[in-house]
Write an enzyme that holds these catalytic residues in place. Structure first.
Site, PDB file in Angstrom:
ATOM      1  N   GLY A 147      -5.521  -5.348   1.319  1.00  0.00           N
ATOM      2  CA  GLY A 147      -4.627  -5.782   2.403  1.00  0.00           C
ATOM      3  C   GLY A 147      -4.977  -5.108   3.709  1.00  0.00           C
ATOM      4  O   GLY A 147      -4.090  -4.766   4.504  1.00  0.00           O
TER       5      GLY A 147
ATOM      6  N   ARG B 225      -5.413  -5.915   8.615  1.00  0.00           N
ATOM      7  CA  ARG B 225      -4.611  -5.530   9.790  1.00  0.00           C
ATOM      8  C   ARG B 225      -3.555  -4.516   9.358  1.00  0.00           C
ATOM      9  O   ARG B 225      -3.547  -4.058   8.216  1.00  0.00           O
ATOM     10  CB  ARG B 225      -3.949  -6.784  10.375  1.00  0.00           C
ATOM     11  CG  ARG B 225      -3.047  -7.464   9.369  1.00  0.00           C
ATOM     12  CD  ARG B 225      -2.221  -8.591   9.964  1.00  0.00           C
ATOM     13  NE  ARG B 225      -1.264  -9.018   8.974  1.00  0.00           N
ATOM     14  CZ  ARG B 225      -1.148 -10.261   8.515  1.00  0.00           C
ATOM     15  NH1 ARG B 225      -1.934 -11.204   8.971  1.00  0.00           N
ATOM     16  NH2 ARG B 225      -0.232 -10.554   7.620  1.00  0.00           N
TER      17      ARG B 225
ATOM     18  N   VAL C 269      -5.467 -10.051  -4.800  1.00  0.00           N
ATOM     19  CA  VAL C 269      -5.164  -9.022  -5.805  1.00  0.00           C
ATOM     20  C   VAL C 269      -4.397  -9.561  -7.018  1.00  0.00           C
ATOM     21  O   VAL C 269      -4.228  -8.851  -8.001  1.00  0.00           O
ATOM     22  CB  VAL C 269      -4.389  -7.821  -5.198  1.00  0.00           C
ATOM     23  CG1 VAL C 269      -5.218  -7.109  -4.144  1.00  0.00           C
ATOM     24  CG2 VAL C 269      -3.027  -8.237  -4.640  1.00  0.00           C
TER      25      VAL C 269
ATOM     26  N   ASN D 289      -2.587  -1.465  -1.047  1.00  0.00           N
ATOM     27  CA  ASN D 289      -1.728  -1.647   0.128  1.00  0.00           C
ATOM     28  C   ASN D 289      -1.258  -3.093   0.305  1.00  0.00           C
ATOM     29  O   ASN D 289      -0.228  -3.338   0.936  1.00  0.00           O
ATOM     30  CB  ASN D 289      -2.505  -1.180   1.372  1.00  0.00           C
ATOM     31  CG  ASN D 289      -1.855  -1.621   2.654  1.00  0.00           C
ATOM     32  OD1 ASN D 289      -0.871  -1.035   3.112  1.00  0.00           O
ATOM     33  ND2 ASN D 289      -2.373  -2.695   3.263  1.00  0.00           N
TER      34      ASN D 289
ATOM     35  N   SER E 179       7.546   1.529  -0.878  1.00  0.00           N
ATOM     36  CA  SER E 179       8.441   1.390   0.279  1.00  0.00           C
ATOM     37  C   SER E 179       9.714   2.172  -0.016  1.00  0.00           C
ATOM     38  O   SER E 179      10.076   2.356  -1.189  1.00  0.00           O
ATOM     39  CB  SER E 179       8.801  -0.084   0.488  1.00  0.00           C
ATOM     40  OG  SER E 179       9.894  -0.207   1.385  1.00  0.00           O
TER      41      SER E 179
ATOM     42  N   TYR F 287      11.601  -7.939  -3.081  1.00  0.00           N
ATOM     43  CA  TYR F 287      10.743  -6.905  -2.483  1.00  0.00           C
ATOM     44  C   TYR F 287      11.145  -5.513  -3.001  1.00  0.00           C
ATOM     45  O   TYR F 287      10.300  -4.734  -3.435  1.00  0.00           O
ATOM     46  CB  TYR F 287      10.871  -6.976  -0.965  1.00  0.00           C
ATOM     47  CG  TYR F 287       9.985  -6.010  -0.209  1.00  0.00           C
ATOM     48  CD1 TYR F 287       8.627  -6.263  -0.042  1.00  0.00           C
ATOM     49  CD2 TYR F 287      10.511  -4.847   0.353  1.00  0.00           C
ATOM     50  CE1 TYR F 287       7.818  -5.378   0.658  1.00  0.00           C
ATOM     51  CE2 TYR F 287       9.702  -3.962   1.053  1.00  0.00           C
ATOM     52  CZ  TYR F 287       8.360  -4.232   1.211  1.00  0.00           C
ATOM     53  OH  TYR F 287       7.555  -3.352   1.907  1.00  0.00           O
TER      54      TYR F 287
ATOM     55  N   ALA G 266      12.813  -4.732  -5.717  1.00  0.00           N
ATOM     56  CA  ALA G 266      12.523  -4.606  -7.157  1.00  0.00           C
ATOM     57  C   ALA G 266      11.035  -4.389  -7.383  1.00  0.00           C
ATOM     58  O   ALA G 266      10.627  -3.565  -8.212  1.00  0.00           O
ATOM     59  CB  ALA G 266      12.990  -5.867  -7.894  1.00  0.00           C
TER      60      ALA G 266
ATOM     61  N   LYS H  52       8.902  -2.979  -5.374  1.00  0.00           N
ATOM     62  CA  LYS H  52       8.484  -1.644  -4.932  1.00  0.00           C
ATOM     63  C   LYS H  52       9.031  -0.555  -5.861  1.00  0.00           C
ATOM     64  O   LYS H  52       8.376   0.477  -6.061  1.00  0.00           O
ATOM     65  CB  LYS H  52       8.910  -1.401  -3.484  1.00  0.00           C
ATOM     66  CG  LYS H  52       8.223  -2.345  -2.479  1.00  0.00           C
ATOM     67  CD  LYS H  52       6.713  -2.199  -2.473  1.00  0.00           C
ATOM     68  CE  LYS H  52       6.060  -2.927  -1.312  1.00  0.00           C
ATOM     69  NZ  LYS H  52       4.589  -2.776  -1.291  1.00  0.00           N
TER      70      LYS H  52
END
Ligand code: NAP
Length: 271
Positions: A12, A15, A76, A102, A154, A167, A169, A171
Protein backbone atom coordinates in the site's frame (compact mmCIF):
# COMPACT_ATOMS: atom_id res chain seq x y z
CA UNK A 1 18.79 -4.78 14.21
CA UNK A 2 21.20 -2.67 12.24
CA UNK A 3 19.15 -1.37 9.32
CA UNK A 4 21.85 -0.38 6.83
CA UNK A 5 21.85 -2.76 3.86
CA UNK A 6 18.75 -4.65 4.99
CA UNK A 7 15.79 -5.14 2.62
CA UNK A 8 12.13 -4.27 3.13
CA UNK A 9 8.77 -4.62 1.45
CA UNK A 10 6.02 -2.08 2.15
CA UNK A 11 2.48 -2.75 0.90
CA UNK A 12 0.00 0.00 0.00
CA UNK A 13 2.98 2.26 -0.62
CA UNK A 14 1.89 4.26 -3.66
CA UNK A 15 0.99 7.19 -1.41
CA UNK A 16 0.04 8.27 2.10
CA UNK A 17 1.43 6.47 5.13
CA UNK A 18 2.95 3.65 3.06
CA UNK A 19 5.07 6.06 1.04
CA UNK A 20 6.34 7.78 4.21
CA UNK A 21 7.24 4.39 5.74
CA UNK A 22 9.19 3.43 2.61
CA UNK A 23 11.08 6.74 2.69
CA UNK A 24 11.83 6.50 6.42
CA UNK A 25 13.35 3.05 5.88
CA UNK A 26 15.29 4.21 2.81
CA UNK A 27 16.72 7.11 4.84
CA UNK A 28 18.17 4.46 7.20
CA UNK A 29 19.94 2.74 4.28
CA UNK A 30 17.31 0.02 3.76
CA UNK A 31 16.64 -1.26 0.21
CA UNK A 32 12.88 -0.99 -0.25
CA UNK A 33 10.37 -2.65 -2.57
CA UNK A 34 7.08 -0.76 -2.67
CA UNK A 35 3.87 -2.54 -3.62
CA UNK A 36 0.34 -1.41 -4.29
CA UNK A 37 -2.81 -2.59 -5.98
CA UNK A 38 -3.75 -1.66 -9.53
CA UNK A 39 -4.89 -2.94 -12.89
CA UNK A 40 -7.44 -5.65 -13.62
CA UNK A 41 -10.10 -3.04 -14.36
CA UNK A 42 -10.93 -2.52 -10.69
CA UNK A 43 -10.95 1.22 -11.24
CA UNK A 44 -11.32 3.58 -14.21
CA UNK A 45 -8.29 3.54 -16.56
CA UNK A 46 -7.18 7.07 -15.63
CA UNK A 47 -7.17 6.08 -11.93
CA UNK A 48 -5.07 3.02 -12.75
CA UNK A 49 -2.54 5.16 -14.62
CA UNK A 50 -2.40 7.66 -11.78
CA UNK A 51 -1.78 4.82 -9.31
CA UNK A 52 1.05 3.43 -11.48
CA UNK A 53 2.61 6.89 -11.54
CA UNK A 54 2.27 7.28 -7.78
CA UNK A 55 3.90 3.90 -7.14
CA UNK A 56 6.72 4.64 -9.58
CA UNK A 57 7.21 8.02 -7.89
CA UNK A 58 7.51 6.36 -4.47
CA UNK A 59 10.12 3.95 -5.86
CA UNK A 60 12.06 6.86 -7.39
CA UNK A 61 11.95 8.76 -4.10
CA UNK A 62 13.28 5.66 -2.33
CA UNK A 63 16.13 5.35 -4.86
CA UNK A 64 17.11 8.99 -4.23
CA UNK A 65 18.40 7.78 -0.85
CA UNK A 66 21.03 5.72 -2.68
CA UNK A 67 19.40 2.36 -1.94
CA UNK A 68 17.83 -0.24 -4.21
CA UNK A 69 14.14 0.11 -4.94
CA UNK A 70 11.45 -1.78 -6.84
CA UNK A 71 7.83 -1.01 -7.68
CA UNK A 72 5.53 -4.04 -7.60
CA UNK A 73 1.84 -4.20 -8.53
CA UNK A 74 0.13 -6.67 -6.22
CA UNK A 75 -3.22 -7.19 -4.55
CA UNK A 76 -2.66 -8.38 -0.97
CA UNK A 77 -5.91 -10.37 -1.00
CA UNK A 78 -4.63 -12.72 -3.73
CA UNK A 79 -2.17 -15.35 -2.45
CA UNK A 80 -0.67 -15.98 -5.89
CA UNK A 81 0.10 -12.29 -6.30
CA UNK A 82 1.38 -12.11 -2.72
CA UNK A 83 3.86 -14.98 -3.17
CA UNK A 84 5.15 -13.53 -6.41
CA UNK A 85 5.44 -10.08 -4.72
CA UNK A 86 7.67 -11.65 -2.04
CA UNK A 87 9.78 -13.49 -4.68
CA UNK A 88 10.12 -10.33 -6.76
CA UNK A 89 11.20 -8.34 -3.70
CA UNK A 90 13.95 -10.82 -2.84
CA UNK A 91 15.13 -10.85 -6.46
CA UNK A 92 14.97 -7.11 -7.14
CA UNK A 93 16.22 -5.56 -3.89
CA UNK A 94 18.46 -8.44 -2.85
CA UNK A 95 16.66 -9.97 0.14
CA UNK A 96 13.85 -9.47 2.61
CA UNK A 97 14.22 -8.73 6.32
CA UNK A 98 11.34 -6.33 6.96
CA UNK A 99 7.71 -6.68 5.91
CA UNK A 100 5.40 -3.73 6.55
CA UNK A 101 1.75 -4.60 6.03
CA UNK A 102 0.30 -1.17 5.41
CA UNK A 103 -2.31 -1.68 2.64
CA UNK A 104 -5.78 -0.92 3.96
CA UNK A 105 -9.24 0.31 3.06
CA UNK A 106 -12.17 1.72 5.00
CA UNK A 107 -15.94 1.83 4.58
CA UNK A 108 -17.96 4.26 6.69
CA UNK A 109 -21.53 3.16 7.40
CA UNK A 110 -23.54 2.10 10.44
CA UNK A 111 -23.99 -1.68 10.79
CA UNK A 112 -27.61 -1.48 9.64
CA UNK A 113 -26.55 0.12 6.37
CA UNK A 114 -23.41 -1.93 5.83
CA UNK A 115 -23.61 -4.46 2.97
CA UNK A 116 -22.19 -7.94 3.42
CA UNK A 117 -19.97 -7.24 0.40
CA UNK A 118 -18.58 -4.09 2.08
CA UNK A 119 -17.87 -6.06 5.28
CA UNK A 120 -16.08 -8.75 3.24
CA UNK A 121 -14.06 -6.21 1.26
CA UNK A 122 -12.73 -4.49 4.39
CA UNK A 123 -11.96 -7.74 6.23
CA UNK A 124 -10.34 -9.17 3.08
CA UNK A 125 -7.85 -6.37 2.57
CA UNK A 126 -7.20 -5.31 6.16
CA UNK A 127 -7.08 -8.69 7.91
CA UNK A 128 -6.84 -11.52 5.39
CA UNK A 129 -4.32 -9.47 3.38
CA UNK A 130 -2.06 -9.20 6.44
CA UNK A 131 -2.43 -12.93 7.11
CA UNK A 132 -1.53 -13.84 3.52
CA UNK A 133 1.54 -11.58 3.42
CA UNK A 134 2.78 -12.87 6.80
CA UNK A 135 2.18 -16.48 5.72
CA UNK A 136 4.05 -15.95 2.45
CA UNK A 137 7.11 -14.39 4.11
CA UNK A 138 7.33 -16.44 7.33
CA UNK A 139 9.38 -19.39 6.01
CA UNK A 140 11.97 -17.02 4.54
CA UNK A 141 12.36 -15.10 7.82
CA UNK A 142 12.48 -18.30 9.87
CA UNK A 143 15.27 -19.74 7.65
CA UNK A 144 17.15 -16.46 7.92
CA UNK A 145 16.72 -16.42 11.73
CA UNK A 146 16.19 -12.67 11.48
CA UNK A 147 13.23 -10.55 10.59
CA UNK A 148 10.73 -7.85 11.39
CA UNK A 149 7.04 -7.77 10.58
CA UNK A 150 5.15 -4.56 11.26
CA UNK A 151 1.42 -4.46 10.74
CA UNK A 152 -0.29 -1.09 10.43
CA UNK A 153 -3.42 -1.44 12.55
CA UNK A 154 -5.26 1.57 14.02
CA UNK A 155 -6.48 3.00 17.31
CA UNK A 156 -9.88 1.93 15.91
CA UNK A 157 -8.67 -1.62 16.56
CA UNK A 158 -8.30 -0.88 20.27
CA UNK A 159 -11.88 0.34 20.65
CA UNK A 160 -14.72 0.03 18.18
CA UNK A 161 -16.42 3.21 17.00
CA UNK A 162 -19.84 3.91 15.47
CA UNK A 163 -19.87 4.00 11.69
CA UNK A 164 -16.64 2.04 11.13
CA UNK A 165 -17.49 -1.41 12.52
CA UNK A 166 -15.88 -3.47 9.76
CA UNK A 167 -12.74 -1.34 9.86
CA UNK A 168 -12.51 -1.48 13.68
CA UNK A 169 -13.09 -5.25 13.71
CA UNK A 170 -10.46 -5.78 11.02
CA UNK A 171 -7.88 -3.74 12.91
CA UNK A 172 -8.65 -5.51 16.21
CA UNK A 173 -8.03 -8.71 14.26
CA UNK A 174 -4.69 -7.37 13.06
CA UNK A 175 -3.61 -6.62 16.64
CA UNK A 176 -4.57 -10.14 17.69
CA UNK A 177 -2.92 -11.78 14.66
CA UNK A 178 0.22 -9.80 15.47
CA UNK A 179 0.31 -11.27 18.98
CA UNK A 180 -0.17 -14.85 17.70
CA UNK A 181 2.61 -14.41 15.16
CA UNK A 182 4.89 -12.79 17.74
CA UNK A 183 4.65 -15.99 19.81
CA UNK A 184 5.07 -18.27 16.79
CA UNK A 185 8.04 -16.46 15.22
CA UNK A 186 9.81 -15.19 18.35
CA UNK A 187 11.90 -18.39 18.73
CA UNK A 188 13.33 -17.67 15.26
CA UNK A 189 14.48 -14.13 16.10
CA UNK A 190 11.62 -12.58 14.15
CA UNK A 191 9.72 -9.79 15.89
CA UNK A 192 6.11 -8.99 14.99
CA UNK A 193 4.51 -5.73 16.10
CA UNK A 194 1.65 -3.51 15.12
CA UNK A 195 1.34 0.26 14.98
CA UNK A 196 -1.91 2.04 15.74
CA UNK A 197 -1.99 5.46 14.10
CA UNK A 198 -4.63 7.96 15.19
CA UNK A 199 -5.59 10.71 12.74
CA UNK A 200 -3.42 11.12 9.64
CA UNK A 201 -4.72 13.38 6.88
CA UNK A 202 -4.60 11.04 3.87
CA UNK A 203 -7.10 10.04 1.17
CA UNK A 204 -8.64 7.68 3.71
CA UNK A 205 -9.99 10.82 5.40
CA UNK A 206 -10.69 13.06 2.42
CA UNK A 207 -12.23 10.22 0.41
CA UNK A 208 -14.28 8.55 3.12
CA UNK A 209 -14.31 9.73 6.73
CA UNK A 210 -14.47 13.52 6.53
CA UNK A 211 -17.84 13.76 4.71
CA UNK A 212 -19.64 11.76 7.43
CA UNK A 213 -17.77 13.52 10.22
CA UNK A 214 -18.63 16.99 8.97
CA UNK A 215 -22.34 16.20 9.39
CA UNK A 216 -21.74 14.53 12.76
CA UNK A 217 -19.62 17.38 14.13
CA UNK A 218 -21.72 20.11 12.49
CA UNK A 219 -18.79 21.70 10.67
CA UNK A 220 -17.87 22.34 7.02
CA UNK A 221 -16.26 19.46 5.14
CA UNK A 222 -12.89 21.24 5.06
CA UNK A 223 -12.90 21.63 8.84
CA UNK A 224 -14.00 18.07 9.72
CA UNK A 225 -10.54 16.52 10.03
CA UNK A 226 -9.08 19.36 12.12
CA UNK A 227 -12.15 19.59 14.33
CA UNK A 228 -12.01 15.86 15.03
CA UNK A 229 -8.32 16.12 15.94
CA UNK A 230 -9.01 19.09 18.21
CA UNK A 231 -11.82 17.31 20.08
CA UNK A 232 -10.16 13.91 20.43
CA UNK A 233 -6.41 14.38 20.71
CA UNK A 234 -4.80 15.53 23.98
CA UNK A 235 -1.77 16.86 22.09
CA UNK A 236 -4.14 18.84 19.89
CA UNK A 237 -2.42 18.04 16.61
CA UNK A 238 -2.77 15.47 13.84
CA UNK A 239 -0.24 12.74 13.26
CA UNK A 240 1.74 12.75 10.03
CA UNK A 241 2.70 9.89 7.71
CA UNK A 242 6.28 10.62 8.79
CA UNK A 243 5.35 9.96 12.45
CA UNK A 244 4.31 6.46 11.43
CA UNK A 245 7.52 6.01 9.43
CA UNK A 246 9.47 6.95 12.57
CA UNK A 247 7.57 4.28 14.54
CA UNK A 248 8.37 1.64 11.92
CA UNK A 249 12.07 2.48 12.04
CA UNK A 250 12.02 2.32 15.84
CA UNK A 251 10.37 -1.12 15.85
CA UNK A 252 12.74 -2.40 13.16
CA UNK A 253 15.77 -1.39 15.23
CA UNK A 254 14.38 -2.82 18.48
CA UNK A 255 15.63 -6.34 19.22
CA UNK A 256 13.51 -6.99 22.30
CA UNK A 257 10.09 -5.62 21.47
CA UNK A 258 7.54 -8.03 20.04
CA UNK A 259 3.78 -8.44 20.15
CA UNK A 260 3.01 -4.82 20.97
CA UNK A 261 0.47 -2.46 19.42
CA UNK A 262 2.16 0.95 19.50
CA UNK A 263 -0.18 3.94 19.50
CA UNK A 264 1.01 6.88 17.40
CA UNK A 265 -2.01 8.96 18.14
CA UNK A 266 -1.14 12.06 20.16
CA UNK A 267 -2.86 10.51 23.16
CA UNK A 268 -6.18 9.85 21.39
CA UNK A 269 -5.80 6.27 22.63
CA UNK A 270 -3.70 5.30 25.64
CA UNK A 271 -4.12 1.55 26.11
P1 NAP B 1 -4.38 5.42 1.66
O1 NAP B 1 -3.77 6.72 1.28
O2 NAP B 1 -5.72 5.07 1.12
O3 NAP B 1 -3.32 4.27 1.30
C1 NAP B 1 -3.64 2.91 1.31
C2 NAP B 1 -3.07 2.27 0.07
O4 NAP B 1 -3.35 0.85 0.12
C3 NAP B 1 -3.75 2.81 -1.21
O5 NAP B 1 -2.78 3.10 -2.19
C4 NAP B 1 -4.65 1.64 -1.61
O6 NAP B 1 -4.94 1.58 -2.99
C5 NAP B 1 -3.79 0.47 -1.18
N1 NAP B 1 -4.57 -0.77 -1.19
C6 NAP B 1 -5.89 -0.94 -0.97
N2 NAP B 1 -6.26 -2.21 -1.14
C7 NAP B 1 -5.13 -2.88 -1.50
C8 NAP B 1 -4.87 -4.22 -1.82
N3 NAP B 1 -5.85 -5.15 -1.84
N4 NAP B 1 -3.61 -4.59 -2.14
C9 NAP B 1 -2.61 -3.67 -2.15
N5 NAP B 1 -2.80 -2.37 -1.85
C10 NAP B 1 -4.05 -1.98 -1.54
O7 NAP B 1 -4.52 5.33 3.25
P2 NAP B 1 -3.51 5.62 4.45
O8 NAP B 1 -4.20 6.54 5.35
O9 NAP B 1 -2.15 5.95 3.96
O10 NAP B 1 -3.54 4.20 5.16
C11 NAP B 1 -2.42 3.33 5.29
C12 NAP B 1 -2.67 2.38 6.45
O11 NAP B 1 -2.75 3.13 7.67
C13 NAP B 1 -3.98 1.60 6.34
O12 NAP B 1 -3.80 0.28 6.77
C14 NAP B 1 -4.90 2.34 7.28
O13 NAP B 1 -5.94 1.53 7.76
C15 NAP B 1 -3.93 2.74 8.37
N6 NAP B 1 -4.40 3.85 9.21
C16 NAP B 1 -4.63 5.08 8.67
C17 NAP B 1 -5.05 6.11 9.51
C18 NAP B 1 -5.30 7.52 9.00
O14 NAP B 1 -5.72 8.37 9.78
N7 NAP B 1 -5.06 7.80 7.71
C19 NAP B 1 -5.26 5.88 10.87
C20 NAP B 1 -5.04 4.60 11.36
C21 NAP B 1 -4.59 3.60 10.53
P3 NAP B 1 -6.40 2.07 -3.55
O15 NAP B 1 -6.84 3.22 -2.70
O16 NAP B 1 -6.12 2.42 -4.97
O17 NAP B 1 -7.35 0.92 -3.44
Amino acid sequence: MNLKGKCALVTGAARGIGRAIALALAAEGVNVAVADIGGKGKHAPDYELAKQDELATTAQMVAQHGVKSAAIRADVTDFTQVTSMIEQTIKEVGGLHILVNNAGIIVAAPVLALDESQWDAVLNVNLKGVFLCCKAVAAHLIDQKLGRIINIASIAGKRGHAGISAYSASKAGVISLTQSLAEELGPFNVTVNSICPGFVDTTMWSGCLSPGLSALLGVELEQAFDENVKRNTPLGRAQTPEDVGEGVVFLCKADNITGIALNIAGGAEMI
